[in-house]
Design a protein around this motif. Structure first.
Motif, PDB file in Angstrom:
ATOM      1  N   ALA A  69       0.838  -1.195   0.000  1.00  0.00           N
ATOM      2  CA  ALA A  69       0.000   0.000   0.000  1.00  0.00           C
ATOM      3  C   ALA A  69       0.874   1.245   0.000  1.00  0.00           C
ATOM      4  O   ALA A  69       1.944   1.257  -0.598  1.00  0.00           O
ATOM      5  N   ASP A  70       0.456   2.285   0.685  1.00  0.00           N
ATOM      6  CA  ASP A  70       1.127   3.587   0.671  1.00  0.00           C
ATOM      7  C   ASP A  70       2.575   3.474   1.146  1.00  0.00           C
ATOM      8  O   ASP A  70       2.847   3.154   2.301  1.00  0.00           O
ATOM      9  N   SER A  71       3.502   3.794   0.251  1.00  0.00           N
ATOM     10  CA  SER A  71       4.934   3.679   0.560  1.00  0.00           C
ATOM     11  C   SER A  71       5.428   4.758   1.514  1.00  0.00           C
ATOM     12  O   SER A  71       6.569   4.697   1.971  1.00  0.00           O
ATOM     13  N   ASP A  72       4.589   5.757   1.799  1.00  0.00           N
ATOM     14  CA  ASP A  72       5.015   6.882   2.631  1.00  0.00           C
ATOM     15  C   ASP A  72       4.239   6.980   3.943  1.00  0.00           C
ATOM     16  O   ASP A  72       4.350   7.977   4.653  1.00  0.00           O
ATOM     17  N   ASP A  73       3.453   5.951   4.252  1.00  0.00           N
ATOM     18  CA  ASP A  73       2.651   5.959   5.480  1.00  0.00           C
ATOM     19  C   ASP A  73       3.482   5.376   6.625  1.00  0.00           C
ATOM     20  O   ASP A  73       3.479   4.170   6.867  1.00  0.00           O
ATOM     21  N   LEU A  74       4.196   6.252   7.333  1.00  0.00           N
ATOM     22  CA  LEU A  74       5.093   5.802   8.400  1.00  0.00           C
ATOM     23  C   LEU A  74       4.337   5.167   9.577  1.00  0.00           C
ATOM     24  O   LEU A  74       4.758   4.121  10.075  1.00  0.00           O
ATOM     25  N   PRO A  75       3.233   5.752  10.064  1.00  0.00           N
ATOM     26  CA  PRO A  75       2.509   5.105  11.166  1.00  0.00           C
ATOM     27  C   PRO A  75       2.049   3.685  10.823  1.00  0.00           C
ATOM     28  O   PRO A  75       2.149   2.779  11.659  1.00  0.00           O
ATOM     29  N   ALA A  76       1.574   3.474   9.596  1.00  0.00           N
ATOM     30  CA  ALA A  76       1.147   2.136   9.191  1.00  0.00           C
ATOM     31  C   ALA A  76       2.332   1.176   9.170  1.00  0.00           C
ATOM     32  O   ALA A  76       2.250   0.042   9.646  1.00  0.00           O
ATOM     33  N   ALA A  77       3.464   1.629   8.617  1.00  0.00           N
ATOM     34  CA  ALA A  77       4.657   0.785   8.570  1.00  0.00           C
ATOM     35  C   ALA A  77       5.135   0.439   9.971  1.00  0.00           C
ATOM     36  O   ALA A  77       5.509  -0.713  10.251  1.00  0.00           O
ATOM     37  N   LYS A  78       5.095   1.419  10.871  1.00  0.00           N
ATOM     38  CA  LYS A  78       5.528   1.162  12.247  1.00  0.00           C
ATOM     39  C   LYS A  78       4.602   0.189  12.955  1.00  0.00           C
ATOM     40  O   LYS A  78       5.058  -0.637  13.772  1.00  0.00           O
ATOM     41  N   ALA A  79       3.304   0.256  12.666  1.00  0.00           N
ATOM     42  CA  ALA A  79       2.361  -0.680  13.270  1.00  0.00           C
ATOM     43  C   ALA A  79       2.646  -2.107  12.800  1.00  0.00           C
ATOM     44  O   ALA A  79       2.624  -3.053  13.595  1.00  0.00           O
ATOM     45  N   ILE A  80       2.942  -2.253  11.516  1.00  0.00           N
ATOM     46  CA  ILE A  80       3.283  -3.573  10.976  1.00  0.00           C
ATOM     47  C   ILE A  80       4.577  -4.084  11.612  1.00  0.00           C
ATOM     48  O   ILE A  80       4.658  -5.246  12.042  1.00  0.00           O
ATOM     49  N   LEU A  81       5.575  -3.230  11.702  1.00  0.00           N
ATOM     50  CA  LEU A  81       6.850  -3.626  12.308  1.00  0.00           C
ATOM     51  C   LEU A  81       6.671  -3.997  13.781  1.00  0.00           C
ATOM     52  O   LEU A  81       7.298  -4.941  14.272  1.00  0.00           O
ATOM     53  N   SER A  82       5.802  -3.277  14.469  1.00  0.00           N
ATOM     54  CA  SER A  82       5.534  -3.588  15.874  1.00  0.00           C
ATOM     55  C   SER A  82       4.911  -4.969  16.014  1.00  0.00           C
ATOM     56  O   SER A  82       5.275  -5.752  16.899  1.00  0.00           O
ATOM     57  N   GLY A  83       3.972  -5.288  15.111  1.00  0.00           N
ATOM     58  CA  GLY A  83       3.351  -6.606  15.144  1.00  0.00           C
ATOM     59  C   GLY A  83       4.345  -7.720  14.875  1.00  0.00           C
ATOM     60  O   GLY A  83       4.330  -8.768  15.530  1.00  0.00           O
ATOM     61  N   LEU A  84       5.230  -7.483  13.925  1.00  0.00           N
ATOM     62  CA  LEU A  84       6.246  -8.484  13.604  1.00  0.00           C
ATOM     63  C   LEU A  84       7.229  -8.665  14.758  1.00  0.00           C
ATOM     64  O   LEU A  84       7.668  -9.792  15.050  1.00  0.00           O
ATOM     65  N   LYS A  85       7.553  -7.577  15.426  1.00  0.00           N
ATOM     66  CA  LYS A  85       8.447  -7.649  16.590  1.00  0.00           C
ATOM     67  C   LYS A  85       7.802  -8.467  17.710  1.00  0.00           C
ATOM     68  O   LYS A  85       8.460  -9.294  18.359  1.00  0.00           O
ATOM     69  N   LYS A  86       6.504  -8.250  17.927  1.00  0.00           N
ATOM     70  CA  LYS A  86       5.790  -9.026  18.949  1.00  0.00           C
ATOM     71  C   LYS A  86       5.776 -10.510  18.606  1.00  0.00           C
ATOM     72  O   LYS A  86       5.914 -11.367  19.477  1.00  0.00           O
ATOM     73  N   ARG A  87       5.579 -10.802  17.311  1.00  0.00           N
ATOM     74  CA  ARG A  87       5.575 -12.203  16.887  1.00  0.00           C
ATOM     75  C   ARG A  87       6.913 -12.868  17.194  1.00  0.00           C
ATOM     76  O   ARG A  87       6.964 -13.980  17.717  1.00  0.00           O
ATOM     77  N   TYR A  88       7.983 -12.162  16.868  1.00  0.00           N
ATOM     78  CA  TYR A  88       9.313 -12.716  17.109  1.00  0.00           C
ATOM     79  C   TYR A  88       9.558 -12.928  18.602  1.00  0.00           C
ATOM     80  O   TYR A  88      10.098 -13.959  19.016  1.00  0.00           O
ATOM     81  N   ALA A  89       9.120 -11.957  19.409  1.00  0.00           N
ATOM     82  CA  ALA A  89       9.325 -12.052  20.862  1.00  0.00           C
ATOM     83  C   ALA A  89       8.544 -13.217  21.464  1.00  0.00           C
ATOM     84  O   ALA A  89       9.023 -13.921  22.359  1.00  0.00           O
ATOM     85  N   LYS A  90       7.330 -13.449  20.959  1.00  0.00           N
ATOM     86  CA  LYS A  90       6.467 -14.485  21.532  1.00  0.00           C
ATOM     87  C   LYS A  90       6.795 -15.887  21.024  1.00  0.00           C
ATOM     88  O   LYS A  90       6.773 -16.860  21.780  1.00  0.00           O
ATOM     89  N   LEU A  91       7.084 -15.973  19.718  1.00  0.00           N
ATOM     90  CA  LEU A  91       7.216 -17.294  19.091  1.00  0.00           C
ATOM     91  C   LEU A  91       8.640 -17.664  18.712  1.00  0.00           C
ATOM     92  O   LEU A  91       8.911 -18.829  18.419  1.00  0.00           O
ATOM     93  N   GLY A  92       9.524 -16.669  18.683  1.00  0.00           N
ATOM     94  CA  GLY A  92      10.876 -16.940  18.207  1.00  0.00           C
ATOM     95  C   GLY A  92      10.920 -17.139  16.707  1.00  0.00           C
ATOM     96  O   GLY A  92      11.934 -17.575  16.155  1.00  0.00           O
TER      97      GLY A  92
END
Length: 350
Positions: free
Chosen positions: A82-105
């Motif tokens: 989607a929007d290549s310049d939407d920083l809040p959306a990108a950060k939300a996605i990165l936050s979700g991925l970080k949580k996944r890594y922390a929880k599941l390895g």
């Protein structure tokens, strides 16, 4: 949800690029091993995606950051188209991925959409020269030298930071001028948009002024790529990462340009002029310079108009080709496609 399936979250499913990538995933030989989720704002399209295509469609927008975060957290692979310049959306996605890594390895995979517009310089978008600077997606130091103020760069750098922190394996695809009518069942069903933006915008401006137009002398150069070839790169990258992640570059070694030739903006506008002649709209195919007022009128602002057809962005997709990407369509195909694109624009306007 079957635990042995690959969970995929994709943004931009109703768009041109995102729809084309989703179509490739649905047509993939291993499609039955994918659990695909998307977020769309249209509830009717969400129903069609769910019932007809077996895609888990969540109704929402990219401003629903909690939804983006949760969908990313539940995915091993994220295609952000989607929007290549939407920083809040990108950060939300990165936050979700970080949580996944922390929880599941589980080290999740992000394939993000940027664009070769990151190579442009607004101050020199005059159309008066062709730059001699050509970027390679294999040249990491050259990629790092792109200024942080460049278009798309803020999001790209946030993704690079996440990759360096080690909780996501990040890849960035940078399409050039994308052309061609996207095809497939998603487009036939009216779910996804089959049209590009850049060339149709130039066609619409030419139809309004009844003459092809250009910024300056049209000497600036951009690369080009067919929508089918772009979508193929995304899925090829996915297959390569899933098959042998150690062999596939990520982070600063994970930039993948999408180009198969380059054009001057004069060439594109001349093709538009020729198409205007065939329809009896003008008698002269030669493009004339846009005035400052015209750029604002036809493109919303002078800056956008100069970006669309006065800026330089030259690159070579060497890393993309190194993983086996073999684009089929050429610049000549792009120039020939102008006539079909004009036919679509005229049909929509009638």
């Amino acid at each position: 949800m079957s635990s042995n399936k690959i969970s995929i979250f994709l943004t931009g499913a109703t768009g041109y690029v995102g729809g084309s990538v989703l179509q490739r995933l649905l047509d993939h030989p291993k499609a039955d091993t994918f659990n695909i989720s998307v977020i769309v704002r249209n509830a009717v399209k969400a129903k069609v995606l769910q019932s007809k295509f077996g895609v888990n469609a969540v109704v929402g927008t990219h401003q629903d950051l909690d939804k983006l975060e949760a969908l990313a957290e539940n995915a091993h692979v994220v295609f952000h188209c989607a929007d290549s310049d939407d920083l809040p959306a990108a950060k939300a996605i990165l936050s979700g991925l970080k949580k996944r890594y922390a929880k599941l390895g589980d080290l999740p995979i992000l394939i993000h959409t940027s664009g070769v517009g990151v190579l442009t310089d607004e101050a020199t978008s005059t159309g008066l020269f062709a730059t001699e600077t050509i970027y390679s997606d294999l040249n990491v130091e050259q990629l790092k030298s792109i200024p942080p103020t460049a278009i798309h760069r803020e999001v790209d750098l946030a993704i690079m930071e996440a990759d360096e922190q080690g909780h996501v394996r990040a890849h960035i695809v940078l399409p050039s001028t994308i052309y061609g009518l996207a095809q497939g069942s998603l487009f036939d069903a009216g779910v996804s948009n089959p049209h590009s933006i850049q060339i149709p915008s130039l066609i619409k401006a030419a139809l309004q002024r009844k003459q092809a137009g250009m910024v300056g002398q049209g000497k600036a150069i951009w690369p080009d790529v067919h929508i089918g070839d772009v979508a193929a790169l995304y899925v090829l990258l996915l297959d390569a990462v899933l098959n042998d992640p150690a062999k596939i570059g990520h982070g600063w070694e994970g930039f993948y340009f999408a180009e198969n030739g380059e054009h001057s903006w004069y060439q594109v506008q001349r093709a538009i002029g020729e198409a205007l002649i065939k329809r009896g709209i003008t008698q002269d195919p030669e493009p004339t310079p846009f005035t400052t007022e015209e750029l604002a009128k036809y493109f919303g602002s002078e800056a956008v108009g100069r970006y669309y057809s006065g800026s330089n962005a030259r690159c070579r997709a060497e890393r993309s080709r190194s993983i086996g990407w073999k684009p089929r369509y050429t610049t000549e195909d792009m120039l020939r496609s102008v006539e079909a694109e004009m036919a679509v624009v005229l049909k929509e306007q009638s």
